[in-house]
Design a protein around this motif. Structure first.
Motif, PDB file in Angstrom:
ATOM      1  N   PRO A 135       0.830  -1.216   0.000  1.00  0.00           N
ATOM      2  CA  PRO A 135       0.000   0.000   0.000  1.00  0.00           C
ATOM      3  C   PRO A 135       0.863   1.264   0.000  1.00  0.00           C
ATOM      4  CG  PRO A 135      -0.654  -1.519   1.757  1.00  0.00           C
ATOM      5  CD  PRO A 135       0.679  -1.986   1.230  1.00  0.00           C
ATOM      6  N   HIS A 136       0.261   2.369  -0.435  1.00  0.00           N
ATOM      7  CA  HIS A 136       0.911   3.678  -0.362  1.00  0.00           C
ATOM      8  C   HIS A 136       0.559   4.273   1.003  1.00  0.00           C
ATOM      9  CE1 HIS A 136       1.501   8.009  -1.041  1.00  0.00           C
ATOM     10  NE2 HIS A 136       2.342   7.655  -1.991  1.00  0.00           N
ATOM     11  N   VAL A 137       1.576   4.474   1.844  1.00  0.00           N
ATOM     12  CA  VAL A 137       1.337   4.900   3.227  1.00  0.00           C
ATOM     13  C   VAL A 137       2.175   6.139   3.520  1.00  0.00           C
ATOM     14  CG1 VAL A 137       1.363   4.219   5.650  1.00  0.00           C
ATOM     15  CG2 VAL A 137       0.971   2.490   3.886  1.00  0.00           C
ATOM     16  N   HIS A 138       1.519   7.209   3.966  1.00  0.00           N
ATOM     17  CA  HIS A 138       2.245   8.420   4.338  1.00  0.00           C
ATOM     18  C   HIS A 138       2.962   8.226   5.671  1.00  0.00           C
ATOM     19  CE1 HIS A 138      -0.667  10.190   1.451  1.00  0.00           C
ATOM     20  NE2 HIS A 138       0.345  11.003   1.196  1.00  0.00           N
ATOM     21  N   SER A 139       4.075   8.919   5.825  1.00  0.00           N
ATOM     22  CA  SER A 139       4.924   8.697   6.999  1.00  0.00           C
ATOM     23  C   SER A 139       4.550   9.563   8.198  1.00  0.00           C
ATOM     24  CB  SER A 139       6.391   8.961   6.629  1.00  0.00           C
ATOM     25  OG  SER A 139       6.561  10.302   6.178  1.00  0.00           O
ATOM     26  N   ARG A 140       3.811  10.630   7.985  1.00  0.00           N
ATOM     27  CA  ARG A 140       3.542  11.549   9.095  1.00  0.00           C
ATOM     28  C   ARG A 140       2.092  11.466   9.525  1.00  0.00           C
ATOM     29  NH1 ARG A 140       5.367  16.533   7.093  1.00  0.00           N
ATOM     30  NH2 ARG A 140       7.464  15.838   7.667  1.00  0.00           N
ATOM     31  N   GLY A 141       1.882  11.367  10.844  1.00  0.00           N
ATOM     32  CA  GLY A 141       0.507  11.353  11.337  1.00  0.00           C
ATOM     33  C   GLY A 141       0.316  10.601  12.637  1.00  0.00           C
ATOM     34  N   ALA A 142       1.421  10.357  13.400  1.00  0.00           N
ATOM     35  CA  ALA A 142       1.300   9.598  14.646  1.00  0.00           C
ATOM     36  C   ALA A 142       2.183  10.236  15.713  1.00  0.00           C
ATOM     37  CB  ALA A 142       1.703   8.142  14.443  1.00  0.00           C
ATOM     38  N   ILE A 143       1.790  10.055  16.973  1.00  0.00           N
ATOM     39  CA  ILE A 143       2.542  10.626  18.093  1.00  0.00           C
ATOM     40  C   ILE A 143       2.803   9.595  19.187  1.00  0.00           C
ATOM     41  CG2 ILE A 143       1.847  13.021  17.695  1.00  0.00           C
ATOM     42  CD1 ILE A 143      -0.335  12.667  19.790  1.00  0.00           C
ATOM     43  N   GLY A 144       2.721   8.320  18.825  1.00  0.00           N
ATOM     44  CA  GLY A 144       3.024   7.279  19.801  1.00  0.00           C
ATOM     45  C   GLY A 144       1.829   6.777  20.575  1.00  0.00           C
ATOM     46  N   THR A 145       0.612   7.076  20.090  1.00  0.00           N
ATOM     47  CA  THR A 145      -0.597   6.571  20.743  1.00  0.00           C
ATOM     48  C   THR A 145      -1.452   5.777  19.757  1.00  0.00           C
ATOM     49  OG1 THR A 145      -1.744   8.656  20.253  1.00  0.00           O
ATOM     50  CG2 THR A 145      -0.683   8.471  22.401  1.00  0.00           C
ATOM     51  N   GLY A 146      -0.816   5.243  18.749  1.00  0.00           N
ATOM     52  CA  GLY A 146      -1.515   4.498  17.708  1.00  0.00           C
ATOM     53  C   GLY A 146      -1.228   5.112  16.351  1.00  0.00           C
ATOM     54  N   ASP A 147      -0.851   4.269  15.397  1.00  0.00           N
ATOM     55  CA  ASP A 147      -0.552   4.738  14.042  1.00  0.00           C
ATOM     56  C   ASP A 147      -1.844   4.759  13.232  1.00  0.00           C
ATOM     57  OD1 ASP A 147       2.207   4.929  14.592  1.00  0.00           O
ATOM     58  OD2 ASP A 147       2.440   2.777  14.257  1.00  0.00           O
ATOM     59  N   LEU A 148      -2.758   5.611  13.654  1.00  0.00           N
ATOM     60  CA  LEU A 148      -4.115   5.583  13.108  1.00  0.00           C
ATOM     61  C   LEU A 148      -4.154   5.917  11.629  1.00  0.00           C
ATOM     62  CD1 LEU A 148      -5.923   7.371  16.089  1.00  0.00           C
ATOM     63  CD2 LEU A 148      -5.567   4.918  15.725  1.00  0.00           C
ATOM     64  N   SER A 149      -3.436   6.975  11.218  1.00  0.00           N
ATOM     65  CA  SER A 149      -3.520   7.378   9.809  1.00  0.00           C
ATOM     66  C   SER A 149      -2.866   6.345   8.905  1.00  0.00           C
ATOM     67  CB  SER A 149      -2.887   8.753   9.621  1.00  0.00           C
ATOM     68  OG  SER A 149      -1.507   8.724   9.943  1.00  0.00           O
ATOM     69  N   ALA A 150      -1.697   5.853   9.286  1.00  0.00           N
ATOM     70  CA  ALA A 150      -1.000   4.868   8.441  1.00  0.00           C
ATOM     71  C   ALA A 150      -1.815   3.593   8.295  1.00  0.00           C
ATOM     72  CB  ALA A 150       0.363   4.553   9.044  1.00  0.00           C
ATOM     73  N   LEU A 151      -2.368   3.111   9.400  1.00  0.00           N
ATOM     74  CA  LEU A 151      -3.127   1.861   9.335  1.00  0.00           C
ATOM     75  C   LEU A 151      -4.475   2.058   8.660  1.00  0.00           C
ATOM     76  CD1 LEU A 151      -2.061   0.510  12.804  1.00  0.00           C
ATOM     77  CD2 LEU A 151      -1.537  -0.537  10.601  1.00  0.00           C
ATOM     78  N   ALA A 152      -5.054   3.261   8.771  1.00  0.00           N
ATOM     79  CA  ALA A 152      -6.291   3.537   8.039  1.00  0.00           C
ATOM     80  C   ALA A 152      -6.045   3.515   6.540  1.00  0.00           C
ATOM     81  CB  ALA A 152      -6.866   4.889   8.466  1.00  0.00           C
ATOM     82  N   GLU A 153      -4.894   4.051   6.106  1.00  0.00           N
ATOM     83  CA  GLU A 153      -4.557   3.997   4.682  1.00  0.00           C
ATOM     84  C   GLU A 153      -4.382   2.557   4.221  1.00  0.00           C
ATOM     85  OE1 GLU A 153      -2.357   8.246   3.816  1.00  0.00           O
ATOM     86  OE2 GLU A 153      -1.119   6.590   4.541  1.00  0.00           O
ATOM     87  N   ILE A 154      -3.747   1.737   5.051  1.00  0.00           N
ATOM     88  CA  ILE A 154      -3.570   0.328   4.699  1.00  0.00           C
ATOM     89  C   ILE A 154      -4.922  -0.367   4.599  1.00  0.00           C
ATOM     90  CG2 ILE A 154      -2.700  -1.893   5.532  1.00  0.00           C
ATOM     91  CD1 ILE A 154      -0.302  -0.334   6.695  1.00  0.00           C
ATOM     92  N   ALA A 155      -5.806  -0.118   5.571  1.00  0.00           N
ATOM     93  CA  ALA A 155      -7.120  -0.759   5.566  1.00  0.00           C
ATOM     94  C   ALA A 155      -7.939  -0.329   4.352  1.00  0.00           C
ATOM     95  CB  ALA A 155      -7.862  -0.424   6.853  1.00  0.00           C
ATOM     96  N   LEU A 156      -7.909   0.958   4.020  1.00  0.00           N
ATOM     97  CA  LEU A 156      -8.664   1.423   2.855  1.00  0.00           C
ATOM     98  C   LEU A 156      -8.097   0.837   1.566  1.00  0.00           C
ATOM     99  CD1 LEU A 156      -9.339   5.179   3.705  1.00  0.00           C
ATOM    100  CD2 LEU A 156     -11.007   3.313   3.607  1.00  0.00           C
ATOM    101  N   THR A 157      -6.804   0.648   1.516  1.00  0.00           N
ATOM    102  CA  THR A 157      -6.199   0.023   0.333  1.00  0.00           C
ATOM    103  C   THR A 157      -6.669  -1.421   0.199  1.00  0.00           C
ATOM    104  OG1 THR A 157      -4.243   1.433   0.608  1.00  0.00           O
ATOM    105  CG2 THR A 157      -4.033  -0.472  -0.845  1.00  0.00           C
TER     106      THR A 157
END
Length: 483
Positions: A135-157
């Motif tokens: 999947p195409h996954v952006h690197s920025r969007g987490a602060i150590g409380t869950g990689d919500l944006s990255a995993l959401a991109e993976i799930a949508l893919t």
């Protein structure tokens, strides 16, 4: 014989080295049938619990919307809405190797059967890893409380809602309760941290060999590495480092005396400075191994007690603190490497010309290597600054702490890159000094390392641009991790 080319994922036994091998496509994965069965039980249990009580993210909103109950008439679209709203990453895309590591870690965590996702998501991740789909996954969007944006991109893919970066899979349906259950993980941060751990663990081993080459060029004293010395103050990393130096330099246990009563700190205090870094990289491995095999999703769907538990296992303070500690230790190690490089260009310590020059008087030799090494050391020093001294308050004040382990992982990767340059400069200096002096080394691993280095690195005596040699040394430096 153990088949290291195939890794069986069961949610309990994934190692850090396994992650590195899968990320670099030197090993394949197979999902345990037992893991699929447990995931099926958790999925059914999650559905039953959601029909009886409020379950965070399944029957409610998330974050400060935790008390907002989802309308039963729109529950079928709740998961996709949640994924779409959280797939807001930015910045450069992750490298394919990091994405593969993320897929692997998330799959193994889901195999621990605490999320309640539909088993077809596990099978989709396994298939993606097997066929090389990324999947195409952006690197920025987490602060150590869950990689919500990255995993959401993976799930949508996976669901066919976003394009694949490499390859392609048939779309997989997302059940209403799958969304938060899938993205409630720090898998991307753990992927970055584990790959940084792998590189640093190899570089720290290689640096012992490179130090041995510098020791040989400088005529170091073996007393500083004597077993009796380190038995008197037996910190584990220090004892191990001194033992490795003895093995590499003096396997017969009867080394010649050094040129000086006491060496500079770069040699004499090497085990005491390098040891904490060895201990820190081991401590990080222990922390990461726990998290790679953790069912840390919030809420936890526990098939043993048949209950749902809401909790704070998304916190990654252990990971962040272990990474901060490793970078601090690494900075001390890199400082000693630059000190040894300074020793190598000093005639009083080598008996050779200033800066290991071999041309007319005033030739600069490898003078520029000190500048390059200290530039890299400055970058490493910046990267070593602790990230765990800050926090964040978000989601209308509900989420009032963050470990910033994501940033700690990235800083560690940056520190490893800078350290590689420092080691490359020391390696070039040590090998040049040994070549110029025509030093005969004992029949020991250090002699094998020198032979390998002279094969890989050119010897140009007159002043010349060193950029290509630095780049070459950076490429080959971790070959010395296996001596």
């Amino acid at each position: 014989m153990l088949d290291r080319s195939r890794i069986l994922l069961d949610g309990t036994s994934l190692g850090c080295a396994d992650v590195a091998r899968v990320a670099r496509r030197s090993a394949s994965v197979e999902l345990s049938s037992d893991a699929v069965e447990r995931a099926e039980k958790a999925y059914l249990l999650a559905g039953e619990m959601g029909a009886k009580r409020a379950v965070y993210g399944r029957t409610t909103g998330v974050g400060a919307n935790r008390h907002a109950v989802v309308d039963p008439e729109s529950i079928d679209q709740h998961g996709l809405r949640l994924l779409r709203s959280h797939a807001g990453g930015s910045g450069d895309p992750f490298p394919d190797s990091t994405v593969r590591a993320t897929l692997l870690i998330r799959l193994n965590q889901l195999a621990a059967a605490g999320s309640g996702v539909h088993p077809r998501l596990l099978l989709a991740l396994e298939t993606a890893l097997r066929v090389g789909a990324v999947p195409h996954v952006h690197s920025r969007g987490a602060i150590g409380t869950g990689d919500l944006s990255a995993l959401a991109e993976i799930a949508l893919t996976i669901a066919g809602q976003q394009p694949w970066s490499v390859g392609w899979l048939d779309p997989v349906p997302i059940s209403p309760g799958d969304a938060l259950a899938f993205i409630s993980s720090n898998a991307a941060t753990l992927a970055e941290a584990t790959l940084a751990w792998h590189e640093l663990s190899r570089l720290l081993r290689a640096s012992i060999v490179i130090t041995a080459l510098s020791y040989s060029a400088l005529g170091g004293s073996p007393e500083a590495f004597a077993e009796v010395v380190h038995a008197a103050r037996p910190h584990p990393g220090t004892v191990r480092c001194a033992a490795e130096i003895r093995r590499i330099l003096m396997p017969d246990g009867d080394p010649p005396p050094g040129r000086r009563l006491q060496d500079p700190f770069g040699l004499r205090a090497f085990p005491q400075v390098h040891g904490p870094a060895l201990d820190a990289v081991d401590a990080l491995e222990r922390v990461l191994t726990i998290d790679l095999n953790a069912a840390a999703e919030n809420p936890l769907i526990d098939i043993g007690t048949e209950r749902v538990y809401h909790h704070g296992q998304f916190s990654t303070a252990y990971v962040a603190l272990a990474l901060d500690s490793l970078r601090a230790a690494l900075h001390h190690v890199a400082e000693l490497a630059t000190a040894r490089l300074s020793n190598l260009v000093e005639p009083e310590l080598t008996g050779l010309s200033p800066f290991l020059a071999s041309g007319p008087v005033g030739s600069s030799g490898i003078m520029i290597l000190e500048y390059v090494a200290h530039d890299a050391l400055g970058q490493l020093r910046h990267a070593a600054s602790p990230v765990t001294l800050g926090t964040a308050v978000i989601s209308r004040g509900l989420e009032d702490h963050a470990s910033f382990s994501t940033q700690a992982a990235r800083s560690t990767a940056a520190a490893a890159k800078a350290y590689r340059t420092v080691l490359a400069c020391e390696l070039l200096g040590a090998v040049r000094a040994l070549r110029l002096a025509g030093t005969e080394l004992p029949d020991a691993p250090v002699a094998q390392a020198l032979r390998r280095a002279t094969t890989l690195l050119p010897m140009i005596e007159e002043d010349h641009p060193l950029s290509a040699e630095i780049a070459r040394a950076e490429q080959v430096v971790d070959e010395f991790a296996d001596y």
